[in-house]
Design a protein around this motif. Structure first.
Motif, mmCIF file in Angstrom:
data_model
loop_
_atom_site.group_PDB
_atom_site.id
_atom_site.type_symbol
_atom_site.label_atom_id
_atom_site.label_comp_id
_atom_site.label_asym_id
_atom_site.label_seq_id
_atom_site.Cartn_x
_atom_site.Cartn_y
_atom_site.Cartn_z
ATOM 1 N N SER A 187 0.820 -1.213 0.000
ATOM 2 C CA SER A 187 0.000 0.000 0.000
ATOM 3 C C SER A 187 0.855 1.264 0.000
ATOM 4 C CB SER A 187 -0.965 -0.003 1.186
ATOM 5 O OG SER A 187 -0.269 0.067 2.404
ATOM 6 N N CYS A 188 2.160 1.108 0.151
ATOM 7 C CA CYS A 188 3.113 2.232 0.111
ATOM 8 C C CYS A 188 3.659 2.341 -1.319
ATOM 9 C CB CYS A 188 4.244 1.979 1.106
ATOM 10 S SG CYS A 188 5.661 3.080 0.920
ATOM 11 N N ASN A 189 3.426 3.462 -1.965
ATOM 12 C CA ASN A 189 3.856 3.636 -3.358
ATOM 13 C C ASN A 189 5.363 3.503 -3.527
ATOM 14 O OD1 ASN A 189 1.219 4.050 -4.163
ATOM 15 N ND2 ASN A 189 1.361 6.269 -3.991
ATOM 16 N N ILE A 190 6.129 4.059 -2.608
ATOM 17 C CA ILE A 190 7.586 3.999 -2.700
ATOM 18 C C ILE A 190 8.071 2.566 -2.483
ATOM 19 C CG2 ILE A 190 9.746 4.743 -1.596
ATOM 20 C CD1 ILE A 190 8.336 7.479 -1.169
ATOM 21 N N CYS A 191 7.510 1.908 -1.469
ATOM 22 C CA CYS A 191 7.869 0.514 -1.200
ATOM 23 C C CYS A 191 7.534 -0.366 -2.405
ATOM 24 C CB CYS A 191 7.121 -0.007 0.020
ATOM 25 S SG CYS A 191 7.302 1.021 1.494
ATOM 26 N N ASN A 192 6.371 -0.155 -2.954
ATOM 27 C CA ASN A 192 5.907 -0.929 -4.108
ATOM 28 C C ASN A 192 6.831 -0.733 -5.307
ATOM 29 O OD1 ASN A 192 3.976 -2.812 -4.646
ATOM 30 N ND2 ASN A 192 2.424 -1.347 -5.269
ATOM 31 N N ALA A 193 7.223 0.494 -5.574
ATOM 32 C CA ALA A 193 8.111 0.775 -6.705
ATOM 33 C C ALA A 193 9.457 0.082 -6.528
ATOM 34 C CB ALA A 193 8.306 2.285 -6.859
ATOM 35 N N GLU A 194 9.986 0.126 -5.335
ATOM 36 C CA GLU A 194 11.277 -0.512 -5.084
ATOM 37 C C GLU A 194 11.181 -2.031 -5.238
ATOM 38 O OE1 GLU A 194 15.102 -0.324 -2.160
ATOM 39 O OE2 GLU A 194 13.339 0.875 -1.663
ATOM 40 N N ILE A 195 10.138 -2.612 -4.681
ATOM 41 C CA ILE A 195 9.967 -4.062 -4.790
ATOM 42 C C ILE A 195 9.741 -4.468 -6.244
ATOM 43 C CG2 ILE A 195 8.455 -5.991 -4.183
ATOM 44 C CD1 ILE A 195 10.432 -5.119 -1.940
ATOM 45 N N ASN A 196 9.008 -3.677 -7.002
ATOM 46 C CA ASN A 196 8.813 -3.992 -8.429
ATOM 47 C C ASN A 196 10.143 -4.019 -9.175
ATOM 48 O OD1 ASN A 196 6.068 -4.462 -8.345
ATOM 49 N ND2 ASN A 196 5.567 -2.317 -8.706
ATOM 50 N N HIS A 197 11.061 -3.148 -8.791
ATOM 51 C CA HIS A 197 12.407 -3.169 -9.373
ATOM 52 C C HIS A 197 13.106 -4.489 -9.030
ATOM 53 C CE1 HIS A 197 16.404 -1.877 -10.571
ATOM 54 N NE2 HIS A 197 16.840 -2.229 -9.374
ATOM 55 N N TYR A 198 13.028 -4.892 -7.768
ATOM 56 C CA TYR A 198 13.657 -6.147 -7.342
ATOM 57 C C TYR A 198 13.017 -7.349 -8.025
ATOM 58 C CZ TYR A 198 15.591 -3.279 -3.562
ATOM 59 O OH TYR A 198 16.230 -2.317 -2.843
#
Length: 111
Positions: free
Chosen positions: A8-19
């Motif tokens: 639900s955190c946009n920044i967390c989600n973006a980083e995990i999508n990169h990983y």
């Protein structure tokens, strides 16, 4: 390895999508939608406050989680080694904790 993150955190989600693109064999679990036995003992606040990984039979949370994830990434391995050095590890811990608390309170209404 399992990575537990706050989707639900946009920044967390973006980083995990990169990983996810770089390390597709890791099991990524969005804790805003799913949970499992490895994290069932954590309170909601503890769960959403930091990133967690289940690695080599242990649950690891916060800044150390990133050091392990980064150690698996081709160009991030060196950063993992540098920030894993004793003094720099403490600095990295403090930076992570400040960022994590800001993101937690920013996204608290979504959890």
């Amino acid at each position: 390895m399992k990575v537990y993150y706050n989707g639900s955190c946009n920044i967390c989600n973006a980083e995990i999508n990169h990983y996810k693109k770089k390390l597709p064999k890791i099991n990524y679990i969005d804790i805003s939608k799913n949970r499992d036995e490895n994290i069932s003992h954590l309170t909601k606040d503890k769960l959403f406050r930091r990133i967690h990984i289940f690695y080599q039979g242990r649950l690891i949370s916060g800044s150390d989680s990133f050091l392990i994830i980064w150690s698996k990434l081709k160009y991030w391995k060196i950063l993992s080694k540098i920030l894993g050095l004793p003094l720099l590890r403490q600095v990295w811990f403090l930076i992570y904790e400040v960022a994590a608390i800001i993101l937690y309170y920013k996204n608290k209404s979504k959890i």
